[in-house]
Design a protein around this motif. Structure first.
Motif, mmCIF file in Angstrom:
data_model
loop_
_atom_site.group_PDB
_atom_site.id
_atom_site.type_symbol
_atom_site.label_atom_id
_atom_site.label_comp_id
_atom_site.label_asym_id
_atom_site.label_seq_id
_atom_site.Cartn_x
_atom_site.Cartn_y
_atom_site.Cartn_z
ATOM 1 N N TYR A 49 45.089 30.041 44.195
ATOM 2 C CA TYR A 49 43.748 30.602 44.297
ATOM 3 C C TYR A 49 43.868 31.932 45.037
ATOM 4 O O TYR A 49 44.431 32.013 46.123
ATOM 5 N N CYS A 50 43.382 33.010 44.418
ATOM 6 C CA CYS A 50 43.431 34.327 45.067
ATOM 7 C C CYS A 50 42.048 34.609 45.658
ATOM 8 O O CYS A 50 41.052 34.655 44.917
ATOM 9 N N ALA A 51 41.999 34.792 46.975
ATOM 10 C CA ALA A 51 40.711 34.998 47.658
ATOM 11 C C ALA A 51 40.044 36.296 47.197
ATOM 12 O O ALA A 51 38.824 36.354 47.031
ATOM 13 N N SER A 52 40.836 37.330 46.932
ATOM 14 C CA SER A 52 40.252 38.612 46.503
ATOM 15 C C SER A 52 39.681 38.521 45.098
ATOM 16 O O SER A 52 38.641 39.096 44.796
ATOM 17 N N CYS A 53 40.395 37.812 44.219
ATOM 18 C CA CYS A 53 39.935 37.677 42.829
ATOM 19 C C CYS A 53 38.910 36.543 42.696
ATOM 20 O O CYS A 53 38.255 36.432 41.654
ATOM 21 N N SER A 54 38.803 35.674 43.710
ATOM 22 C CA SER A 54 37.924 34.488 43.687
ATOM 23 C C SER A 54 38.220 33.572 42.508
ATOM 24 O O SER A 54 37.314 32.928 41.968
ATOM 25 N N ALA A 112 41.863 31.397 40.302
ATOM 26 C CA ALA A 112 43.305 31.128 40.269
ATOM 27 C C ALA A 112 44.005 32.254 39.515
ATOM 28 O O ALA A 112 43.537 32.692 38.464
ATOM 29 N N ARG A 113 45.102 32.710 40.081
ATOM 30 C CA ARG A 113 45.859 33.797 39.460
ATOM 31 C C ARG A 113 47.352 33.499 39.506
ATOM 32 O O ARG A 113 47.832 32.787 40.385
ATOM 33 N N ALA A 114 48.103 34.117 38.596
ATOM 34 C CA ALA A 114 49.564 34.066 38.664
ATOM 35 C C ALA A 114 50.026 35.049 39.740
ATOM 36 O O ALA A 114 49.455 36.135 39.876
ATOM 37 N N ARG A 126 52.973 38.826 44.945
ATOM 38 C CA ARG A 126 51.733 39.592 44.800
ATOM 39 C C ARG A 126 50.911 39.028 43.658
ATOM 40 O O ARG A 126 51.451 38.650 42.617
ATOM 41 N N CYS A 127 49.597 39.023 43.850
ATOM 42 C CA CYS A 127 48.688 38.589 42.793
ATOM 43 C C CYS A 127 48.858 39.538 41.604
ATOM 44 O O CYS A 127 48.856 40.762 41.769
ATOM 45 N N GLU A 128 48.987 38.948 40.411
ATOM 46 C CA GLU A 128 49.215 39.743 39.205
ATOM 47 C C GLU A 128 48.053 40.692 38.917
ATOM 48 O O GLU A 128 48.232 41.747 38.326
ATOM 49 N N SER A 129 46.847 40.306 39.358
ATOM 50 C CA SER A 129 45.663 41.116 39.038
ATOM 51 C C SER A 129 45.319 42.135 40.119
ATOM 52 O O SER A 129 45.030 43.284 39.808
ATOM 53 N N CYS A 130 45.320 41.684 41.394
ATOM 54 C CA CYS A 130 44.783 42.579 42.436
ATOM 55 C C CYS A 130 45.836 43.027 43.448
ATOM 56 O O CYS A 130 45.530 43.786 44.356
ATOM 57 N N ASP A 131 47.088 42.547 43.288
ATOM 58 C CA ASP A 131 48.167 42.995 44.175
ATOM 59 C C ASP A 131 48.107 42.398 45.580
ATOM 60 O O ASP A 131 48.877 42.790 46.450
HETATM 61 ZN ZN LIG Z 1 44.036 38.610 43.104
#
Ligand SMILES: [Zn+2]
Length: 199
Positions: free
Chosen positions: A21-26, A28-30, A53-58
Motif C-alpha cells: 500500500y503506497c500512502a502517497s498514491c492511496s 496498492a502499487r508495485a 521506490r513506488c513505481e508510480s510516485c517514486d
Molecule cells: Zn506511490
C-alpha cells in the motif's frame, strides 16, 4: 545427432516487484528495487534495509533486513552493504520468504534469459531431449511458456510432443533441479538457433 541432454540455466534479467500500500498514491502499487542498501548506526547497534521506490510516485520504501545488530553479528556482509554489492542485492531481493510479511504480494514473473549447455552425460536419446533445469533464483516461469518460447513452437505443438503424464507439469512453474523429457519429433528444425535467447 548430438547429445540428448541439455542443461537450461534460467537467469532473471530483473528483480521481483513487491506490492505494498503506497500512502502517497492511496492504493496498492508495485515497488521497484533501487539496488541500494541503507545502513543506520545507533551507537553500536546497526539497522540495515534494502531500498525500493513506488513505481508510480517514486516514494521510498525500506525493506528491513536486520535490526539492532552488532558489527560482529553482520561480519563480512557489512562491506557488501556499504558497496551495494550486486550479489547481496539479488540475494535479498529474491528472498521471497523474508519479503512476504511486509508486502501484499510479490510479482516474480520476471523476464529471464536461458543459457543452454549440451551435457556429455546422455540421459536423453535420439528420440528424446532430456532438459535439466537450473533455477538459482525463485522466478515464476511456467514450463510451457518457457519451452514454447525457447524452442520457437506454439504451446499446442509443445503439448503434442510430451507424454500425456507429463502434460500437467507443463502448466506449473519451473523448479530448480527439475528434469523434463521432450520428444524430438519435428523438433530438429526448431532447434537451429540454440545458445542464449531472451524470453
Ligand atoms: Zn506511490
Amino acid at each position: 545427432m548430438g547429445s540428448g541432454s541439455e542443461r537450461w540455466r534460467i537467469r532473471p534479467l530483473e528483480l521481483p516487484r513487491p506490492w505494498r500500500y503506497c500512502a502517497s498514491c492511496s492504493t496498492a502499487r508495485a515497488f521497484v528495487c533501487s539496488e541500494r542498501f541503507r545502513v543506520n548506526a545507533n551507537k553500536k547497534s546497526l539497522d540495515v534495509w534494502l531500498k525500493y521506490r513506488c513505481e508510480s510516485c517514486d516514494d521510498v520504501w525500506k525493506f528491513p533486513l536486520f535490526e539492532r545488530r552488532s558489527v560482529s553479528d553482520l561480519g563480512a556482509q557489512l562491506d557488501g552493504f556499504a558497496r551495494h554489492d550486486v550479489a547481496a542485492v539479488w540475494k535479498y531481493a529474491f528472498d521471497v520468504a523474508r519479503l512476504r510479511p511486509h508486502v501484499i504480494k510479490i510479482d516474480t514473473d520476471v523476464r529471464v534469459e536461458v543459457e543452454r549447455t549440451s551435457l556429455a552425460c546422455d540421459a536423453g536419446s535420439d528420440e528424446h531431449l532430456c532438459i535439466q533445469f537450473e533455477v538459482p533464483f525463485p522466478c515464476d516461469i511456467r514450463l510451457d511458456r518457457l519451452l514454447a518460447g525457447e524452442l520457437g513452437i506454439s504451446r499446442s505443438a509443445l503439448e503434442r510432443r510430451v507424454a500425456p503424464e507429463l502434460r500437467e507439469a507443463l502448466r506449473k512453474r519451473v523448479r530448480d533441479g527439475q528434469t523434463y523429457l521432450l520428444s524430438k519429433n519435428d523438433l530438429a528444425a526448431d532447434r537451429q538457433n540454440g545458445g542464449t535467447s531472451v524470453l
